[in-house]
Motif scaffolding. Sequence first.
Motif, PDB file in Angstrom:
ATOM      1  N   ASP A 243       0.830  -1.208   0.000  1.00 42.92           N
ATOM      2  CA  ASP A 243       0.000   0.000   0.000  1.00 42.92           C
ATOM      3  C   ASP A 243       0.865   1.259   0.000  1.00 42.92           C
ATOM      4  N   ALA A 244       1.910   1.258   0.813  1.00 41.57           N
ATOM      5  CA  ALA A 244       2.796   2.425   0.882  1.00 41.57           C
ATOM      6  C   ALA A 244       3.508   2.630  -0.454  1.00 41.57           C
ATOM      7  N   LEU A 245       3.945   1.545  -1.079  1.00 39.54           N
ATOM      8  CA  LEU A 245       4.635   1.665  -2.359  1.00 39.54           C
ATOM      9  C   LEU A 245       3.688   2.063  -3.480  1.00 39.54           C
ATOM     10  N   ARG A 246       2.427   1.680  -3.359  1.00 43.54           N
ATOM     11  CA  ARG A 246       1.432   2.064  -4.363  1.00 43.54           C
ATOM     12  C   ARG A 246       1.230   3.578  -4.357  1.00 43.54           C
TER      13      ARG A 246
ATOM     14  N   ALA B   4       8.748 -12.840  -4.598  1.00 43.86           N
ATOM     15  CA  ALA B   4       7.437 -13.100  -5.209  1.00 43.86           C
ATOM     16  C   ALA B   4       7.210 -12.255  -6.460  1.00 43.86           C
ATOM     17  N   GLY B   5       8.119 -11.327  -6.749  1.00 41.52           N
ATOM     18  CA  GLY B   5       7.990 -10.483  -7.938  1.00 41.52           C
ATOM     19  C   GLY B   5       7.060  -9.305  -7.757  1.00 41.52           C
ATOM     20  N   LEU B   6       6.784  -8.935  -6.502  1.00 38.28           N
ATOM     21  CA  LEU B   6       5.846  -7.847  -6.234  1.00 38.28           C
ATOM     22  C   LEU B   6       6.516  -6.491  -6.060  1.00 38.28           C
TER      23      LEU B   6
ATOM     24  N   PRO C  15       3.513  -3.785 -10.309  1.00 38.72           N
ATOM     25  CA  PRO C  15       2.116  -4.181 -10.452  1.00 38.72           C
ATOM     26  C   PRO C  15       1.931  -5.435 -11.301  1.00 38.72           C
ATOM     27  N   GLU C  16       2.862  -5.678 -12.234  1.00 36.30           N
ATOM     28  CA  GLU C  16       2.727  -6.883 -13.056  1.00 36.30           C
ATOM     29  C   GLU C  16       2.820  -8.156 -12.209  1.00 36.30           C
TER      30      GLU C  16
END
Length: 109
Positions: free
Chosen positions: A18-21, A52-54, A70-71
């Motif tokens: 959420d913070a990175l978004r 995890a690639g997030l 986001p991908e």
Amino acid sequence: MSDLFSVLADPSRRRILDALRESEGLLVKDLVAVLGTSQPNVSKHLRVLRTAGLVSESAERQGRRYRLRPEGLRGVDAWLDPYRAFWTDRLQDLGDHLDSTRTHEGPPR
């Protein structure tokens, strides 16, 4: 897919996402402030999210900067897609029912 849900099940990791978004990228120290926990704890969560690639990581003079990828959430989005269609259909049915009820009762008072 179940591994991704396991990663997302942790509330601290969701708070990091959420913070990175909401930002173009944050240093570890910024995320420590957001979570209100220790740097080693935040780094542990970031390692899981990166694996995890997030999130992506880049080294800077001030420290490591993390950004949302986001991908990495495409698998979750694809899994949720049939459920969106399910709820869209149900909400449309409810709207149709409410519209027909208003038609039979006359104008609202």
